[in-house]
Design a protein around this motif. Structure first.
Motif, PDB file in Angstrom:
ATOM      1  N   ASP A 216      -9.611   5.993  -2.908  1.00 54.05           N
ATOM      2  CA  ASP A 216      -9.509   5.017  -1.828  1.00 54.05           C
ATOM      3  C   ASP A 216     -10.835   4.276  -1.661  1.00 54.05           C
ATOM      4  O   ASP A 216     -11.680   4.643  -0.853  1.00 54.05           O
ATOM      5  CB  ASP A 216      -9.118   5.727  -0.535  1.00 54.05           C
ATOM      6  N   ALA A 217     -10.998   3.202  -2.440  1.00 53.78           N
ATOM      7  CA  ALA A 217     -12.274   2.465  -2.468  1.00 53.78           C
ATOM      8  C   ALA A 217     -12.596   1.790  -1.140  1.00 53.78           C
ATOM      9  O   ALA A 217     -13.764   1.709  -0.751  1.00 53.78           O
ATOM     10  CB  ALA A 217     -12.247   1.426  -3.585  1.00 53.78           C
ATOM     11  N   ASP A 218     -11.586   1.305  -0.425  1.00 45.06           N
ATOM     12  CA  ASP A 218     -11.862   0.583   0.819  1.00 45.06           C
ATOM     13  C   ASP A 218     -11.788   1.469   2.062  1.00 45.06           C
ATOM     14  O   ASP A 218     -12.016   1.014   3.173  1.00 45.06           O
ATOM     15  CB  ASP A 218     -10.951  -0.638   0.967  1.00 45.06           C
ATOM     16  N   GLY A 219     -11.463   2.749   1.877  1.00 46.67           N
ATOM     17  CA  GLY A 219     -11.492   3.704   2.979  1.00 46.67           C
ATOM     18  C   GLY A 219     -10.418   3.525   4.031  1.00 46.67           C
ATOM     19  O   GLY A 219     -10.538   4.054   5.135  1.00 46.67           O
ATOM     20  N   ASP A 220      -9.319   2.845   3.696  1.00 46.55           N
ATOM     21  CA  ASP A 220      -8.269   2.633   4.698  1.00 46.55           C
ATOM     22  C   ASP A 220      -7.223   3.755   4.740  1.00 46.55           C
ATOM     23  O   ASP A 220      -6.296   3.711   5.534  1.00 46.55           O
ATOM     24  CB  ASP A 220      -7.584   1.278   4.494  1.00 46.55           C
ATOM     25  N   GLY A 221      -7.383   4.750   3.864  1.00 50.58           N
ATOM     26  CA  GLY A 221      -6.443   5.877   3.849  1.00 50.58           C
ATOM     27  C   GLY A 221      -5.141   5.567   3.152  1.00 50.58           C
ATOM     28  O   GLY A 221      -4.203   6.360   3.214  1.00 50.58           O
TER      29      GLY A 221
ATOM     30  N   ARG B  67       0.851  -1.185   0.000  1.00 57.73           N
ATOM     31  CA  ARG B  67       0.000   0.000   0.000  1.00 57.73           C
ATOM     32  C   ARG B  67       0.898   1.250   0.000  1.00 57.73           C
ATOM     33  O   ARG B  67       2.004   1.223   0.531  1.00 57.73           O
ATOM     34  CB  ARG B  67      -0.876   0.039   1.242  1.00 57.73           C
TER      35      ARG B  67
ATOM     36  N   GLU C 250      -3.210  13.598   0.881  1.00 56.17           N
ATOM     37  CA  GLU C 250      -4.303  12.855   1.504  1.00 56.17           C
ATOM     38  C   GLU C 250      -5.568  12.929   0.650  1.00 56.17           C
ATOM     39  O   GLU C 250      -6.284  11.932   0.509  1.00 56.17           O
ATOM     40  CB  GLU C 250      -4.578  13.395   2.909  1.00 56.17           C
TER      41      GLU C 250
ATOM     42  N   GLU D 235      -5.970   0.806  -6.699  1.00 62.79           N
ATOM     43  CA  GLU D 235      -6.349   2.206  -6.456  1.00 62.79           C
ATOM     44  C   GLU D 235      -5.302   3.152  -7.046  1.00 62.79           C
ATOM     45  O   GLU D 235      -5.639   4.193  -7.610  1.00 62.79           O
ATOM     46  CB  GLU D 235      -6.511   2.457  -4.945  1.00 62.79           C
TER      47      GLU D 235
ATOM     48  N   SER E 251       1.070   5.092   1.270  1.00 69.73           N
ATOM     49  CA  SER E 251       0.479   6.063   2.192  1.00 69.73           C
ATOM     50  C   SER E 251       0.529   7.451   1.556  1.00 69.73           C
ATOM     51  O   SER E 251       1.288   7.682   0.601  1.00 69.73           O
ATOM     52  CB  SER E 251       1.265   6.086   3.505  1.00 69.73           C
TER      53      SER E 251
ATOM     54  N   ALA F 128      -7.578   9.872  -0.966  1.00 71.39           N
ATOM     55  CA  ALA F 128      -9.014   9.729  -0.669  1.00 71.39           C
ATOM     56  C   ALA F 128      -9.861   9.691  -1.934  1.00 71.39           C
ATOM     57  O   ALA F 128     -10.904   9.028  -1.962  1.00 71.39           O
ATOM     58  CB  ALA F 128      -9.474  10.865   0.244  1.00 71.39           C
ATOM     59  N   SER F 129      -9.403  10.364  -2.999  1.00 71.23           N
ATOM     60  CA  SER F 129     -10.198  10.427  -4.227  1.00 71.23           C
ATOM     61  C   SER F 129     -10.379   9.065  -4.894  1.00 71.23           C
ATOM     62  O   SER F 129     -11.320   8.886  -5.668  1.00 71.23           O
ATOM     63  CB  SER F 129      -9.580  11.426  -5.212  1.00 71.23           C
TER      64      SER F 129
END
Length: 148
Positions: free
Chosen positions: A54-59, A23, A47, A65, A25, A51-52
């Protein structure tokens, strides 16, 4: 060519994933943009980019992605290229004297052709508002600013 691009993006993803956790960050993305583009991107912007897509919302950005973000960047670049081409076409309509710039006279002629007659003084004033170097004419770069 698509396979080559995909392989390049995968290699880029792996090189950005500094901690090899699969992943990326926002901080890793920020570092990449600094290294590759020479731009210091604020943490908030990195960030927001993550976020734009980030399908699974884990940041964090997974490889898929990251590929989505790269596709969005490519699409934005193509839109930008189309916009520049359209601006060059428009600039060429106003730049009639072969000087590579829009003069008050060429602006007046084009406006007249469009049915919006303007006097020389009005055209000078219109140009003056965007004439950054004070030469009394609009370069293409000044025209882009005027049109934005």
């Amino acid at each position: 060519m698509v396979a080559a691009k995909s392989a390049e993006l995968r290699a880029l993803f792996l090189s950005l994933d500094r901690d090899a956790d699969g992943r990326i960050s926002p901080a890793e993305l920020q570092g990449c943009m600094r290294a590759t583009l020479g731009e210091d991107v604020p943490a908030e912007e990195a960030e927001a980019l993550v976020a734009s897509v980030d399908a699974d919302g884990d940041g964090l950005l997974s490889e898929s992605e990251f590929l989505e973000l790269a596709q969005q960047a490519d699409a934005g670049e193509e839109d930008g290229e189309r916009r520049i081409w359209a601006l060059r076409e428009a600039f060429g309509m106003y730049e009639m004297e072969g000087l590579g710039c829009i003069t008050p006279a060429s602006l007046a002629r084009m406006l007249g052709r469009l049915g919006a007659e303007r006097g020389a003084g009005e055209c000078r004033a219109m140009i003056c508002r965007f004439d950054l170097n004070g030469d009394g004419m609009l370069s293409f770069d000044e025209f882009k600013i005027m049109m934005s």
